[in-house]
Write a protein that holds these residues in place. Structure first.
Motif, short mmCIF file in Angstrom:
data_model
loop_
_atom_site.label_atom_id
_atom_site.label_comp_id
_atom_site.label_asym_id
_atom_site.label_seq_id
_atom_site.Cartn_x
_atom_site.Cartn_y
_atom_site.Cartn_z
N SER A 194 116.23 115.05 -3.62
CA SER A 194 115.95 116.43 -3.22
C SER A 194 115.49 117.25 -4.42
CB SER A 194 117.21 117.06 -2.62
OG SER A 194 116.99 118.41 -2.27
N THR A 195 114.32 117.83 -4.30
CA THR A 195 113.78 118.71 -5.34
C THR A 195 113.24 119.97 -4.70
OG1 THR A 195 111.61 117.64 -5.22
CG2 THR A 195 113.16 116.79 -6.85
N ASP A 196 113.20 121.05 -5.45
CA ASP A 196 112.69 122.32 -4.95
C ASP A 196 111.21 122.48 -5.29
OD1 ASP A 196 115.15 122.96 -3.94
OD2 ASP A 196 115.80 124.02 -5.74
N ASP A 197 110.38 121.64 -4.67
CA ASP A 197 108.94 121.74 -4.90
C ASP A 197 108.42 123.08 -4.39
OD1 ASP A 197 109.28 119.17 -5.69
OD2 ASP A 197 108.19 118.26 -4.02
N GLU A 198 107.37 123.57 -5.02
CA GLU A 198 106.78 124.85 -4.59
C GLU A 198 106.28 124.77 -3.16
OE1 GLU A 198 106.67 127.88 -5.92
OE2 GLU A 198 108.05 127.02 -7.39
N LEU B 257 132.16 120.45 -1.89
CA LEU B 257 131.93 119.42 -2.89
C LEU B 257 133.01 118.34 -2.87
CD1 LEU B 257 130.49 121.49 -5.87
CD2 LEU B 257 129.31 120.39 -3.95
N VAL B 258 134.19 118.68 -2.37
CA VAL B 258 135.22 117.66 -2.14
C VAL B 258 134.72 116.70 -1.05
CG1 VAL B 258 137.57 117.23 -1.32
CG2 VAL B 258 137.11 119.13 -2.89
N ASN B 259 134.16 117.27 0.01
CA ASN B 259 133.56 116.44 1.06
C ASN B 259 132.42 115.61 0.50
OD1 ASN B 259 135.33 117.71 2.84
ND2 ASN B 259 133.81 119.21 3.51
N GLY B 260 131.66 116.22 -0.39
CA GLY B 260 130.54 115.53 -1.00
C GLY B 260 130.96 114.29 -1.77
N GLU B 261 132.11 114.36 -2.44
CA GLU B 261 132.62 113.20 -3.17
C GLU B 261 132.86 112.03 -2.21
OE1 GLU B 261 132.99 112.67 -6.30
OE2 GLU B 261 132.91 114.65 -7.25
N GLU B 262 133.46 112.32 -1.06
CA GLU B 262 133.69 111.26 -0.08
C GLU B 262 132.38 110.70 0.45
OE1 GLU B 262 136.39 110.40 3.90
OE2 GLU B 262 135.66 112.44 3.56
N VAL C 261 121.20 114.63 -4.21
CA VAL C 261 121.06 115.86 -4.99
C VAL C 261 122.26 115.94 -5.94
CG1 VAL C 261 122.35 117.36 -3.40
CG2 VAL C 261 120.55 118.34 -4.83
N ASP C 262 122.07 116.53 -7.11
CA ASP C 262 123.21 116.68 -8.00
C ASP C 262 124.10 117.81 -7.48
OD1 ASP C 262 122.80 119.28 -9.86
OD2 ASP C 262 120.84 118.36 -9.48
N PHE C 263 125.38 117.71 -7.79
CA PHE C 263 126.37 118.62 -7.22
C PHE C 263 126.16 120.07 -7.67
CE2 PHE C 263 130.09 116.16 -5.31
CZ PHE C 263 129.27 115.11 -4.93
N SER D 214 122.25 119.44 0.27
CA SER D 214 121.27 118.45 -0.22
C SER D 214 119.85 118.72 0.27
CB SER D 214 121.69 117.04 0.20
OG SER D 214 121.71 116.92 1.61
N GLY D 215 119.71 119.44 1.38
CA GLY D 215 118.39 119.65 1.97
C GLY D 215 118.09 118.72 3.12
N LYS D 216 119.13 118.03 3.62
CA LYS D 216 118.92 117.05 4.68
C LYS D 216 118.43 117.65 5.99
CE LYS D 216 123.86 117.08 5.75
NZ LYS D 216 124.11 118.14 4.74
N THR D 217 118.88 118.87 6.31
CA THR D 217 118.44 119.49 7.55
C THR D 217 116.95 119.78 7.50
OG1 THR D 217 120.60 120.52 7.90
CG2 THR D 217 118.75 121.49 9.07
N THR D 218 116.48 120.31 6.38
CA THR D 218 115.06 120.59 6.25
C THR D 218 114.24 119.31 6.30
OG1 THR D 218 115.48 122.58 4.97
CG2 THR D 218 113.29 121.63 4.77
N LEU D 219 114.72 118.26 5.64
CA LEU D 219 114.00 116.98 5.69
C LEU D 219 113.90 116.47 7.12
CD1 LEU D 219 112.71 114.53 4.23
CD2 LEU D 219 114.99 113.50 4.25
#
Length: 241
Positions: free
Chosen positions: A230-234, A211-216, A177-179, A35-40
């Motif tokens: 989460s978006t991939d901004d420049e 992604l199984v973990n992601g569902e939970e 973020v989408d899967f 998802s990008g959570k570490t970077t955030l």
């Protein structure tokens, strides 16, 4: 994404001003793998420290904010091997049951204790990707560290002991973020980290584990204070976390 990060830094700083000097401000950042959570979490921590240093007009000021990833609370490979079904445990490493949630809660309780002149440095574990196991007491949390940004998949999971940890936080943030985007980020990361030898095998692991973990994570999420898309901004590229 950049605008969202700036807003979160401003919000955190404003809320931090209102707490007593004997307390810490705790934030938990969660989200599915990729998802990008570490970077955030790490970016918000760095910007809070830069803001604090700027206000004091010097760079030698002890950091006001600290970043604690949940990776250090992975069960060791030896602990996984001691489970009733070792193969399943290793195959599903990264699932909720492969973390030491009770130890994480114990740390959060300790950092919640009032700060005094006698307060000592606390330590959290890190994770060594080379040996694929945690390293105990590797992340120092100084008494001067009064904002803590925790990061991990399960920090807003409506299941014990994660629910208890969430209740001890001042803010819960969820990176959405989408899967399919998460899958595309995770496949090359797994190959680079040596988790899978090929992209084909990495993709299989992502679909059958991450992604199984992601569902939970999504389906059993607690109410949170912030949902960050989460978006991939420049100007702000999230890592595959």
């Amino acid at each position: 994404m950049e605008d969202q990060v700036n807003r979160l830094v401003e919000k955190t700083w404003a809320k931090f001003q209102s707490i007593p000097s004997s307390e810490r401000f705790l934030i938990a950042v969660s989200g599915i793998p990729g998802s990008g959570k570490t970077t955030l979490a790490s970016t918000v921590t760095k910007r809070l420290n830069a803001l604090y240093s700027g206000l004091h007009g010097k760079t030698s000021t002890p950091p006001i904010a600290g970043f604690v990833p949940m990776d250090g609370y992975h069960l060791t490979r030896a602990q996984l091997s001691a489970m009733p079904d070792p193969k399943h445990a290793h195959d599903r490493r990264g699932a909720e049951f492969t973390f030491d949630g009770d130890a994480f809660v114990a740390l959060v309780r300790r950092v919640r204790e009032p700060l005094t002149p006698e307060s000592q440095t606390l330590y959290a574990p890190s994770f060594d990707h080379a040996v694929k196991d945690p390293v105990q007491d590797d992340i120092p949390i100084e008494p001067t560290t009064r904002i803590l940004v925790f990061e991990g998949n399960y920090l807003s999971l409506d299941k014990e002991p994660w629910r208890t940890a969430a209740e001890l936080m001042d803010e819960l943030w969820f990176v959405d973020v989408d899967f399919e985007t998460a899958r595309k980020r995770l496949v090359p990361r797994h190959v680079k980290a040596g988790i899978a030898p090929t992209e084909e095998e990495a993709d299989k692991r992502v679909r059958e584990n991450d992604l199984v973990n992601g569902e939970e994570i999504v389906n059993k999420r607690l109410e949170v204070h912030e949902v960050i898309v989460s978006t991939d901004d420049e100007g702000w590229k999230p890592e595959a976390q």
